[in-house]
Design an enzyme around this catalytic site. Structure first.
Site, PDB file in Angstrom:
ATOM      1  N   SER A  18       0.803  -1.229   0.000  1.00  0.00           N
ATOM      2  CA  SER A  18       0.000   0.000   0.000  1.00  0.00           C
ATOM      3  C   SER A  18       0.833   1.274   0.000  1.00  0.00           C
ATOM      4  CB  SER A  18      -0.940  -0.041   1.200  1.00  0.00           C
ATOM      5  OG  SER A  18      -1.822   1.023   1.139  1.00  0.00           O
ATOM      6  N   HIS A  19       0.720   2.047   1.074  1.00  0.00           N
ATOM      7  CA  HIS A  19       1.361   3.350   1.152  1.00  0.00           C
ATOM      8  C   HIS A  19       2.780   3.262   1.709  1.00  0.00           C
ATOM      9  CE1 HIS A  19      -0.532   2.115   4.772  1.00  0.00           C
ATOM     10  NE2 HIS A  19       0.287   2.895   5.453  1.00  0.00           N
ATOM     11  N   ASP A  76      -2.525   6.430  -3.451  1.00  0.00           N
ATOM     12  CA  ASP A  76      -1.378   5.782  -2.814  1.00  0.00           C
ATOM     13  C   ASP A  76      -0.751   4.693  -3.687  1.00  0.00           C
ATOM     14  OD1 ASP A  76      -3.385   3.904  -2.649  1.00  0.00           O
ATOM     15  OD2 ASP A  76      -2.696   3.117  -0.736  1.00  0.00           O
ATOM     16  N   ASP A 114      -5.803   2.506  -3.673  1.00  0.00           N
ATOM     17  CA  ASP A 114      -7.087   2.441  -2.959  1.00  0.00           C
ATOM     18  C   ASP A 114      -7.320   3.643  -2.044  1.00  0.00           C
ATOM     19  OD1 ASP A 114      -5.239   1.664  -1.078  1.00  0.00           O
ATOM     20  OD2 ASP A 114      -6.155  -0.273  -0.624  1.00  0.00           O
ATOM     21  N   ARG A 115      -6.261   4.410  -1.759  1.00  0.00           N
ATOM     22  CA  ARG A 115      -6.455   5.584  -0.891  1.00  0.00           C
ATOM     23  C   ARG A 115      -6.580   6.856  -1.720  1.00  0.00           C
ATOM     24  NH1 ARG A 115      -2.901   5.216   4.556  1.00  0.00           N
ATOM     25  NH2 ARG A 115      -3.358   3.051   5.034  1.00  0.00           N
ATOM     26  N   ASP A 169      -1.057   1.447  -4.086  1.00  0.00           N
ATOM     27  CA  ASP A 169      -1.891   0.484  -4.809  1.00  0.00           C
ATOM     28  C   ASP A 169      -3.226   1.072  -5.255  1.00  0.00           C
ATOM     29  OD1 ASP A 169      -2.685   0.614  -2.156  1.00  0.00           O
ATOM     30  OD2 ASP A 169      -3.479  -1.425  -2.143  1.00  0.00           O
ATOM     31  N   LYS A 215     -11.529  -0.166  -0.984  1.00  0.00           N
ATOM     32  CA  LYS A 215     -11.630   1.278  -1.112  1.00  0.00           C
ATOM     33  C   LYS A 215     -11.034   1.660  -2.459  1.00  0.00           C
ATOM     34  CE  LYS A 215      -7.640   2.047   1.922  1.00  0.00           C
ATOM     35  NZ  LYS A 215      -7.317   0.843   2.688  1.00  0.00           N
TER      36      LYS A 215
HETATM   37  C1  G16 Z   1      -5.221  -0.725   5.386  1.00  0.00           C
HETATM   38  C2  G16 Z   1      -6.641  -1.139   5.646  1.00  0.00           C
HETATM   39  C3  G16 Z   1      -7.440   0.023   6.140  1.00  0.00           C
HETATM   40  C4  G16 Z   1      -6.782   0.650   7.367  1.00  0.00           C
HETATM   41  C5  G16 Z   1      -5.345   1.011   7.049  1.00  0.00           C
HETATM   42  C6  G16 Z   1      -4.585   1.468   8.275  1.00  0.00           C
HETATM   43  O1  G16 Z   1      -5.190   0.185   4.325  1.00  0.00           O
HETATM   44  O2  G16 Z   1      -7.253  -1.672   4.500  1.00  0.00           O
HETATM   45  O3  G16 Z   1      -8.718  -0.428   6.442  1.00  0.00           O
HETATM   46  O4  G16 Z   1      -7.482   1.772   7.781  1.00  0.00           O
HETATM   47  O5  G16 Z   1      -4.669  -0.116   6.545  1.00  0.00           O
HETATM   48  O6  G16 Z   1      -4.530   0.428   9.191  1.00  0.00           O
HETATM   49  P1  G16 Z   1      -3.676   0.521  10.515  1.00  0.00           P
HETATM   50  O7  G16 Z   1      -4.234   1.694  11.270  1.00  0.00           O
HETATM   51  O8  G16 Z   1      -3.905  -0.797  11.217  1.00  0.00           O
HETATM   52  O9  G16 Z   1      -2.245   0.752  10.127  1.00  0.00           O
HETATM   53  P2  G16 Z   1      -4.065   0.121   3.196  1.00  0.00           P
HETATM   54  O10 G16 Z   1      -4.367   1.259   2.283  1.00  0.00           O
HETATM   55  O11 G16 Z   1      -2.760   0.277   3.946  1.00  0.00           O
HETATM   56  O12 G16 Z   1      -4.218  -1.230   2.573  1.00  0.00           O
END
Ligand code: G16
Length: 542
Positions: free
Chosen positions: A113-114, A276, A280-281, A278, A375
């Protein structure tokens, strides 16, 4: 066909977190590490023989190598067909859309992801189910259980597949189709939004800037915003790179600095957005104006009927527990249900499948709807553009008008990254031990209304998820929340979420950090953050 069975031993650290297994690239590069987890996925899936699996990643370092390994393991495990993104790349929302459109059995998405990429960065892998959504806890628990007893994995001995050409080929008995995910994704977007109105808006000199942060959305953003909507030159950092150009592909005010400079500079465009690693953000900006993700969800909900795909209204909405309650107020007015789930998009899946919620959102820059089960960053951008085209007002005017109608939820998240794991756990344990006696306690002007460790009962399948974050709510409607992140890869990340509610429009122009200062100080006092984290300041404030 030569299938090799390779002897292996378990790795104790393969428990998926908030969103799949995320570790450093070097962890994944250990012999058998990736293979063990992939075999555990196949072993925990029932009846996957002969089925179709979607495969793609955000293009980060190690993506190509991992894709080749996974394809050979899929062939050895009897998968019938793999649909793989061109060059092994597919955004997370596009993967979700393609699982649904092709009625695939599931999908394997490679992304951290990010988190930063490159040889010293992070890598990740997650499994998505037939609905297109992230595997629920019972599936990730089964995968982890298999990973702890694994003694061998299966892999086909074969050469690599050329992923750079759109072709259909075979790997042993398995069919491999290299597909372009951009076209089906863009068509899905056209089915939801009023592209004609957005085109007109752009023609009328409306300026936008979309920052893909050298990550996966570049080709999608160019196709949608530049080609289909006519916003030539709108895409910034549009070429996906394995190390994201050395950046941190996290769309917030700190890491999306190229965009922030433009949007808060002179002659700023009317609208800015970033996505981000991938895809989704999303982060939404107006000319010199930041929209918090929580406010964004509330604004989209309040204006949904202006958008063709949602013109008949929403069945309900859902937000993660730490996300601000701004959307609750809109749901209340619209007389629709509002669900509060634990952090993690997987918890929205059942609500979307059961048509209890149409829109979902999180404070962590995630917004989406029932069009897929992830998302979706570019979807959120198009939703905003559709609203802007329909209302003919600026981003700032729309948000301020929203606050006037519903009141303003001042909101901020403070992250303390890479802190000592043990001390962070102690901080949480100490808070937990105090919860039972906190209700009614007075802290300065604040009286505790409730204090608990959030537990969620899924209204669809009755599953219960405990210990999802410590909430302390006050009688004036404000609250502080503490959680340890489930996506970090080094030490622990403590997240502090702070929220207060201001109904009085004359008090809506305060600086967020100043407005929240008494609560931030209180959170420090209650949790002794400095003492436990050994940090004077948070690493990131959003
Ligand atoms: C993932 C989850 C999200 C979550 C985020 C942060 O997003 O899919 O639902 O809000 O991580 O999670 P944490 O607070 O546990 O670090 P992504 O975009 O990183 O796949």
């Amino acid at each position: 066909m030569n299938i090799r069975t390779v002897a292996t031993t378990p790795f104790s650290d393969q428990k998926p977190g908030t969103s799949g297994l995320r570790k450093s690239v070097t962890t994944f590069q250990q012999p058998h590490y990736l293979e063990n987890f992939v075999q555990s996925i196949f072993d925990s899936l029932k009846d996957c023989a002969g089925q179709t699996i979607v495969l793609g990643g955000d293009g980060r370092y190690y993506n190509r190598e991992a894709i080749q390994v996974i394809m050979k393991m899929a062939a050895a495990n009897g998968i019938g067909r793999i649909l793989v993104g061109k060059s092994g790349i597919m955004s997370t929302p596009a993967a979700s859309a393609i699982i649904r459109q092709y009625k695939a059995y599931g999908g394997i998405i490679l992304s951290a992801s990010h988190n930063p990429g490159g040889p010293e960065g992070d890598f990740g892998i997650k499994y998505n189910i037939t609905s297109g959504g992230p595997a629920p806890e019972k599936v990730t628990e089964a995968i982890f259980a298999h990973s702890q007893t694994i003694d061998s994995y299966k892999i086909l001995e074969a050469g690599d597949i050329n992923l750079d050409k759109l072709t259909v080929t075979r790997l042993g008995e398995m069919s491999v189709e290299v597909i372009d995910p951009v076209e089906p994704y863009a068509r899905l977007m056209e089915s939801l939004f009023d592209f004609d109105s957005i085109r007109k808006l752009i023609k009328n000199d409306f300026k936008l800037c979309v920052d893909s942060m050298h990550a996966v959305t570049g080709p999608y953003a160019k196709d949608i915003f530049e080609k289909r909507l006519g916003a030539s030159g709108a895409v910034l950092n549009g070429e996906p790179l394995p190390d994201f150009g050395g950046g941190h592909p996290d769309p917030n005010l700190v890491y999306a600095h190229d965009l922030v400079e433009i949007m808060f500079g002179d002659n700023a465009p009317d609208f800015g957005a970033a996505s981000d690693g991938d895809g989704d953000r999303n982060m939404i900006l107006g000319n010199n104006f930041f929209v918090t993700p929580s406010d964004s969800l509330a604004v989209l909900t309040a204006n949904a009927t202006l958008v063709p795909g949602y013109q008949d209204g929403l069945a309900g909405v859902a937000r993660s527990m730490p996300t601000s309650e701004a959307v609750d107020r809109v749901a209340d007015k619209l007389n629709i249900a509002c669900y509060e789930t634990p952090t993690g998009w997987k918890f929205f899946g059942n609500l979307l499948d059961a048509d209890k919620a149409t829109l979902c959102g999180e404070e962590s820059f995630g917004t989406g709807s029932n069009h897929v089960r992830e998302k979706d960053g570019l979807w959120a951008v198009l939703f905003w553009l559709n609203i802007l085209a329909a209302r003919g007002e600026s981003v700032e005017a729309i948000v301020k008008d929203h606050w006037k109608t519903y009141g303003r939820n001042y909101y901020s998240r403070h992250d303390y990254e890479e802190v000592d794991q043990e001390r962070a756990t102690e901080l949480m344990e100490r808070l937990r031990s105090r919860l039972g006696t906190m209700t009614g306690e007075q802290f300065g002007g604040y009286e505790v209304k409730y204090a608990d460790d959030f537990s969620y009962s899924d209204p669809v399948d009755g599953s219960v998820s405990k210990n999802q974050g410590i909430r302390i709510g006050f009688t004036d409607g404000s609250r502080i929340v503490f959680r340890l992140s489930g996506t970090g890869t080094k030490g622990a990340t403590l997240r502090l979420y702070v929220e207060s509610y201001e109904p009085d429009a004359s008090k809506h122009e305060l600086d967020t950090q100043l407005a929240l200062k008494p609560l931030i100080d209180l959170a420090q006092e209650i949790a002794q953050i400095k003492e436990y984290t050994q940090r004077d300041q948070p690493t990131v404030i959003t």
